[in-house]
Design a protein around this motif. Structure first.
Motif, PDB file in Angstrom:
ATOM      1  N   LEU A  40      33.873   4.012 -16.512  1.00 24.31           N
ATOM      2  CA  LEU A  40      34.524   5.545 -15.728  1.00 24.31           C
ATOM      3  C   LEU A  40      33.361   6.265 -16.548  1.00 24.31           C
ATOM      4  CD1 LEU A  40      37.808   5.595 -16.805  1.00 24.31           C
ATOM      5  CD2 LEU A  40      37.119   4.674 -14.775  1.00 24.31           C
ATOM      6  N   VAL A  41      32.693   6.704 -14.876  1.00 26.33           N
ATOM      7  CA  VAL A  41      31.675   7.667 -14.555  1.00 26.33           C
ATOM      8  C   VAL A  41      31.810   9.211 -13.928  1.00 26.33           C
ATOM      9  CG1 VAL A  41      29.413   8.597 -13.814  1.00 26.33           C
ATOM     10  CG2 VAL A  41      29.471   5.933 -14.548  1.00 26.33           C
ATOM     11  N   VAL A  42      31.736  10.137 -14.713  1.00 24.60           N
ATOM     12  CA  VAL A  42      32.749  11.498 -14.028  1.00 24.60           C
ATOM     13  C   VAL A  42      32.032  12.224 -13.652  1.00 24.60           C
ATOM     14  CG1 VAL A  42      34.280  13.073 -14.787  1.00 24.60           C
ATOM     15  CG2 VAL A  42      34.706  11.044 -16.458  1.00 24.60           C
ATOM     16  N   ASP A  43      32.323  12.860 -12.760  1.00 21.68           N
ATOM     17  CA  ASP A  43      30.921  13.936 -11.920  1.00 21.68           C
ATOM     18  C   ASP A  43      31.903  15.001 -12.029  1.00 21.68           C
ATOM     19  OD1 ASP A  43      29.184  14.348 -10.439  1.00 21.68           O
ATOM     20  OD2 ASP A  43      30.554  13.876  -8.167  1.00 21.68           O
ATOM     21  N   GLY A  69      22.978  12.719 -13.452  1.00 22.17           N
ATOM     22  CA  GLY A  69      22.080  13.354 -12.871  1.00 22.17           C
ATOM     23  C   GLY A  69      23.177  14.197 -11.756  1.00 22.17           C
ATOM     24  N   PRO A  70      22.432  15.048 -10.427  1.00 25.21           N
ATOM     25  CA  PRO A  70      23.018  16.040  -9.499  1.00 25.21           C
ATOM     26  C   PRO A  70      24.827  15.692  -9.073  1.00 25.21           C
ATOM     27  CG  PRO A  70      21.490  14.406  -8.610  1.00 25.21           C
ATOM     28  CD  PRO A  70      21.108  14.011  -9.765  1.00 25.21           C
ATOM     29  N   ARG A  71      25.669  15.946  -8.664  1.00 29.65           N
ATOM     30  CA  ARG A  71      26.888  15.507  -8.202  1.00 29.65           C
ATOM     31  C   ARG A  71      26.926  14.470  -6.981  1.00 29.65           C
ATOM     32  NH1 ARG A  71      31.562  18.954  -8.708  1.00 29.65           N
ATOM     33  NH2 ARG A  71      29.699  20.611  -9.746  1.00 29.65           N
ATOM     34  N   GLY A  72      27.597  13.890  -7.392  1.00 23.89           N
ATOM     35  CA  GLY A  72      27.466  12.769  -6.125  1.00 23.89           C
ATOM     36  C   GLY A  72      27.911  11.105  -6.238  1.00 23.89           C
TER      37      GLY A  72
END
Length: 336
Positions: A40-43, A69-72
């Motif tokens: 689960l990768v939370v942005d 990384g950057p948002r998105g």
């Protein structure tokens, strides 16, 4: 025969989808071909990350990571790829649930070593309980679902669709990860095409690569009420045009628009004719569906023109970096 290990990546960004996220994870845990792990990768949402970490604290096969990384969406997927341990990396939308044999059908496609990606079929689950009568099936991609005009069965395709897809881990070693600066960024303008751009890069890096869609690998994707309205339909179609312009700028219009030419010259005219025929037969929504197809084409074309002008003035608006594995010593940092 056991088949390859699969890491499933689910990118999340808002607590508004809490119940959907839990349902997505539950569907992965119920697979007939068990996943090695669910990531689960939370942005860039610490509150959501902490809540998920508490929810799955005692669950060894579910790991909660922060997007490094950057948002998105693209950077979130790259974070999941880098942390993954499976031979296959599968992606599931955070508001979708997979059928029990989803991963079984994915993994069966990799018996041929030339196969680098396998996608599936995404079925809409409308918030209102049924498809709006004006909404043409040819435009189900607007809500992230499989649309009329895609081939059926297990067939070779130019690109898979990102919310229901899998790749060999080595594909990212050859082609790099998803391009940042293209695709979804939370609730901002609904761009897309990051998987198209990646798949074209992949087949250029390995010309003998096979990319497949197997329509037995099914997920059910929730369509919220706001996306059942024409305003969203038009906005999403325009954003798709912007995205296609970026892809064409990156990989050339030949490959970047190869599938779209057939879609616009064959599938859509047939859809308009079908809608008009339904209108003549007094079937509900026929004329509206035909009109929506025309409006969608115009919106996408307008977005493509604007995006092409912007791309020529400012150059490519995204970049691609290699995706390396995160070693065991770095996993603690990714989880914080």
């Amino acid at each position: 025969m056991k088949g390859p290990d699969v890491s499933v990546v689910i990118c999340v960004y808002t607590e508004d989808r809490w119940e959907d996220i839990l349902a997505a994870v539950a569907s992965v845990r119920a697979q007939s071909h068990p996943a090695l792990e669910t990531l689960l990768v939370v942005d860039h949402n610490p509150a959501l990350k902490d809540r998920l970490a508490r929810e799955y604290k005692e669950t060894a096969e579910v790991r909660v990571l922060a997007n490094t990384g950057p948002r998105g969406l693209s950077a979130g997927r790259n974070t999941g790829i880098a942390a993954s341990r499976g031979e296959i990396v599968a992606f599931l939308d955070d508001d979708a649930a997979a059928e029990r044999h989803w991963l079984k059908h994915f993994t069966s496609g990799y018996a041929d070593p030339r196969v680098m990606a396998v996608g599936g079929r995404t079925v809409p689950v409308w918030a209102s309980g049924r498809r709006p009568v004006w909404f043409p099936e040819e435009f189900d991609w607007v809500v992230g679902c499989t649309y009329r005009g895609l081939p059926t069965g297990r067939v070779r395709v130019r690109n898979v669709l990102g919310g229901n897809a899998s790749f060999r881990r080595t594909a990212f070693d050859m082609a790099g990860g998803f391009a940042t600066g293209i695709g979804r960024d939370g609730d901002r303008r609904p761009l897309g095409c990051e998987e198209t751009e990646l798949c074209i890069r992949l087949t250029r890096a390995r010309p003998d690569a096979l990319l497949l869609i197997d329509d037995r690998a099914v997920i059910h994707h929730r369509v919220p009420e706001v996306r059942e309205h024409f305003a969203y339909f038009r906005t999403r179609a325009y954003a798709e045009g912007l995205s296609k312009a970026l892809v064409a700028r990156s990989v050339g219009a030949g490959k970047g628009l190869e599938s779209e030419r057939r879609y616009t010259t064959r599938v859509l005219p047939a859809g308009v004719a079908r809608g008009l025929r339904d209108a003549l037969l007094a079937r509900p929504g026929g004329a509206a569906r035909a009109g929506a197809i025309v409006a969608g084409v115009c919106a996408a074309a307008g977005g493509y023109v604007v995006g092409s002008v912007r791309a020529r003035r400012g150059g490519a608006a995204f970049g691609v970096a290699p995706v390396a594995r995160i070693d065991e010593g770095s996993l603690g940092e990714a989880d914080e």
